[in-house]
Design an enzyme around this catalytic site. Structure first.
Site, mmCIF file in Angstrom:
data_model
loop_
_atom_site.group_PDB
_atom_site.id
_atom_site.type_symbol
_atom_site.label_atom_id
_atom_site.label_comp_id
_atom_site.label_asym_id
_atom_site.label_seq_id
_atom_site.Cartn_x
_atom_site.Cartn_y
_atom_site.Cartn_z
ATOM 1 N N PRO A 291 40.134 -5.449 -7.496
ATOM 2 C CA PRO A 291 40.110 -6.380 -6.473
ATOM 3 C C PRO A 291 40.592 -7.714 -6.663
ATOM 4 O O PRO A 291 39.955 -8.240 -7.805
ATOM 5 C CB PRO A 291 38.607 -6.262 -5.952
ATOM 6 C CG PRO A 291 38.268 -5.011 -6.573
ATOM 7 C CD PRO A 291 38.659 -4.749 -7.831
ATOM 8 N N CYS A 292 41.879 -8.254 -6.336
ATOM 9 C CA CYS A 292 42.141 -9.372 -6.687
ATOM 10 C C CYS A 292 42.313 -10.583 -5.494
ATOM 11 O O CYS A 292 43.067 -11.591 -5.684
ATOM 12 C CB CYS A 292 43.806 -9.226 -6.947
ATOM 13 S SG CYS A 292 44.482 -8.537 -5.516
ATOM 14 N N GLN A 293 41.467 -10.587 -4.392
ATOM 15 C CA GLN A 293 41.351 -11.376 -3.271
ATOM 16 C C GLN A 293 41.096 -12.939 -4.068
ATOM 17 O O GLN A 293 41.968 -13.788 -3.455
ATOM 18 C CB GLN A 293 40.422 -11.056 -2.411
ATOM 19 C CG GLN A 293 40.722 -9.809 -1.588
ATOM 20 C CD GLN A 293 40.328 -8.714 -2.278
ATOM 21 O OE1 GLN A 293 39.839 -8.442 -3.447
ATOM 22 N NE2 GLN A 293 40.220 -7.495 -1.339
ATOM 23 N N PHE B 41 42.304 -14.084 -6.569
ATOM 24 C CA PHE B 41 43.273 -14.547 -7.431
ATOM 25 C C PHE B 41 44.808 -14.486 -6.785
ATOM 26 O O PHE B 41 45.837 -15.170 -7.063
ATOM 27 C CB PHE B 41 43.658 -13.650 -8.821
ATOM 28 C CG PHE B 41 42.289 -13.788 -9.407
ATOM 29 C CD1 PHE B 41 41.626 -14.848 -10.082
ATOM 30 C CD2 PHE B 41 41.523 -12.667 -9.502
ATOM 31 C CE1 PHE B 41 40.364 -14.743 -10.792
ATOM 32 C CE2 PHE B 41 40.352 -12.515 -10.277
ATOM 33 C CZ PHE B 41 39.686 -13.637 -10.984
ATOM 34 N N SER B 42 45.050 -13.602 -5.674
ATOM 35 C CA SER B 42 46.076 -13.559 -4.875
ATOM 36 C C SER B 42 46.433 -14.531 -3.994
ATOM 37 O O SER B 42 45.736 -15.622 -3.585
ATOM 38 C CB SER B 42 46.187 -12.156 -4.295
ATOM 39 O OG SER B 42 45.359 -12.099 -3.133
#
Length: 91
Positions: free
Chosen positions: A80-82, A84-85
């Protein structure tokens, strides 16, 4: 000569970026399912892959059985990259 097609299931799918790696590796494949809950990725997956079901939340009761029933060759997961995105908080 083409490679044998295999079936991929994706959890914490995001925008399904794994398909780029699979395609670039020259592998024959099809998505059996996604599992994603974030609104933007869900909309994008539905637009790009309308025939592929989204199993939703991977923490829900019964998802293990849904994954088993899909009879996949490969299960992929994205971190899950929320945080960092550009779509998230960039923490």
């Amino acid at each position: 000569m083409s490679a044998k097609q295999f079936t991929v299931g994706s959890i914490t799918s995001g925008i399904a970026s794994e398909h780029v790696a699979i395609r670039n590796a020259g592998l024959g494949w099809r998505h059996a399912f996604f599992a994603e809950i974030a609104p933007f990725p869900c909309a994008l997956l539905k637009h790009r892959y309308p025939e592929v079901p989204n199993l939703g939340d991977i923490t829900r009761a019964g998802i293990e059985e849904d994954i088993r029933k899909a009879d996949i060759d490969l299960l992929v997961a994205s971190t899950p990259c929320q945080a960092f995105s550009s779509a998230g908080q960039r923490g």
